[in-house]
Design a protein around this motif. Structure first.
Motif, PDB file in Angstrom:
ATOM      1  N   SER A 259      -3.433  39.363  47.502  1.00  0.00           N
ATOM      2  CA  SER A 259      -3.406  40.617  48.250  1.00  0.00           C
ATOM      3  C   SER A 259      -2.335  41.536  47.697  1.00  0.00           C
ATOM      4  O   SER A 259      -1.139  41.232  47.776  1.00  0.00           O
ATOM      5  CB  SER A 259      -3.133  40.336  49.739  1.00  0.00           C
ATOM      6  OG  SER A 259      -2.866  41.537  50.447  1.00  0.00           O
TER       7      SER A 259
ATOM      8  N   GLY B 280      -1.825  45.231  50.760  1.00  0.00           N
ATOM      9  CA  GLY B 280      -2.941  45.031  51.678  1.00  0.00           C
ATOM     10  C   GLY B 280      -2.913  45.948  52.889  1.00  0.00           C
ATOM     11  O   GLY B 280      -1.868  46.150  53.523  1.00  0.00           O
TER      12      GLY B 280
ATOM     13  N   GLY C 168      -9.448  38.517  45.355  1.00  0.00           N
ATOM     14  CA  GLY C 168      -8.295  39.384  45.489  1.00  0.00           C
ATOM     15  C   GLY C 168      -8.681  40.850  45.531  1.00  0.00           C
ATOM     16  O   GLY C 168      -9.847  41.218  45.337  1.00  0.00           O
TER      17      GLY C 168
ATOM     18  N   ALA D   9      -7.742  44.452  49.452  1.00  0.00           N
ATOM     19  CA  ALA D   9      -6.964  43.243  49.723  1.00  0.00           C
ATOM     20  C   ALA D   9      -7.305  42.650  51.080  1.00  0.00           C
ATOM     21  O   ALA D   9      -7.487  41.437  51.223  1.00  0.00           O
ATOM     22  CB  ALA D   9      -5.469  43.558  49.638  1.00  0.00           C
TER      23      ALA D   9
END
Length: 289
Positions: free
Chosen positions: A195, A198, A170, A176
């Protein structure tokens, strides 16, 4: 399986123009609790031969770790942000509490900072010199560094499961998209992606992922996406729209995913507030076994 969750929809209009940080607060699972065994976080430094640079990393080992039993592994990019006990995520506290509750497997956490040209690190670690070239490019180079350098190094000390369903990765922002790329390129190792905000935007071509997903056979990856409608909007793209595009592509290809949308900006407040339930959702297949 897929699921979309939009947090606080009733407040959307009334709070859209206000500061969003106050909407998200850490719950009890993100704080130290009396009677809960406390894991240990240790800081290390690594010189990567693949990148020819330096980085700090941290290893979290839960109190329940038993060398005779292979542990799960979760890797976090921008590791300093996740490992901090006073940060937005406070991940060690979350794992302490959820492992004690039987909601997560016994898990070794590897918190990895981006690489820097020397070991004279910037005070703000995300300004490390090689962050964009490690995190935002759509290649397997970073995953290769993890799988041939850092994870083997950690495995010298700890018994980490070789079962791919016991491996997650993660990160937040560029970390992300890095996590997603690692799982996309090395799905033989990583089965789960977390994420936060992201950066699926055109920093180094990440805006292409929705179309790449649509044009490939589905990969066996479980994915949780979190983003807020007040995320960044700049020359590289609109982060909220980019995450909506990712959600649409994952839904179209029938991935096992969840999208958690809210009102937050480009920070870890929302992701940190929902970290405990996000981890429980990601690891639910393991806890059923």
């Amino acid at each position: 399986m897929y699921k979309t969750l939009l947090l606080l929809p009733i407040l959307w209009i009334g709070f859209a123009g206000l500061s969003q940080d106050s909407l998200y607060a850490l719950g009890p699972d993100s704080k130290p609790q009396d009677g809960v065994p406390k894991g240990i976080v240790t800081k290390y430094e690594w010189h990567s031969n693949i990148y020819d640079n330096y980085r700090e990393y941290y290893v979290y080992v839960p109190a329940q770790y038993n060398v005779a039993k292979p542990a799960a592994l979760m890797v976090f990019q921008d590791g300093y942000a996740y490992a901090r006990e006073d940060g937005d995520f406070r991940t060690p506290f979350v794992f302490d509490n959820l492992i004690a509750q039987g909601k997560l497997p016994v898990t070794i956490c590897l918190f990895v900072n981006p690489g820097h040209i020397s070991n004279d690190y910037p005070e703000i670690r995300y300004r490390a010199s090689n962050r964009v070239e490690e995190y935002d490019v759509l290649t397997d180079k970073y995953a290769t560094m993890l799988l041939t350098e850092l994870i083997p190094e950690v495995s010298k000390q700890y018994n980490i499961s070789k079962d791919r369903k016991m491996h997650a990765i993660g990160g937040l922002s560029s970390g992300a998209i890095c996590a997603f790329t690692a799982a996309w390129e090395r799905n033989d190792y990583f089965s789960k992606v977390l994420s936060h905000i992201g950066s699926f935007t055109n920093i180094r071509g990440g805006h292409n992922y929705p179309f790449i997903i649509r044009n490939h056979s589905p990969k066996d990856i479980r994915i949780l996406l979190q983003d807020g409608s007040n995320d960044l909007d700049n020359d590289y793209g609109n982060w909220w729209l980019a995450n909506l595009q990712m959600e649409a592509a994952l839904k179209f290809k029938h991935y096992d995913y969840k999208f958690v949308g809210g009102l937050g900006a480009h920070n870890g407040k929302h992701g940190g507030a929902i970290l405990p339930e996000s981890l429980v959702w990601l690891w639910r297949d393991v806890m059923k076994d």
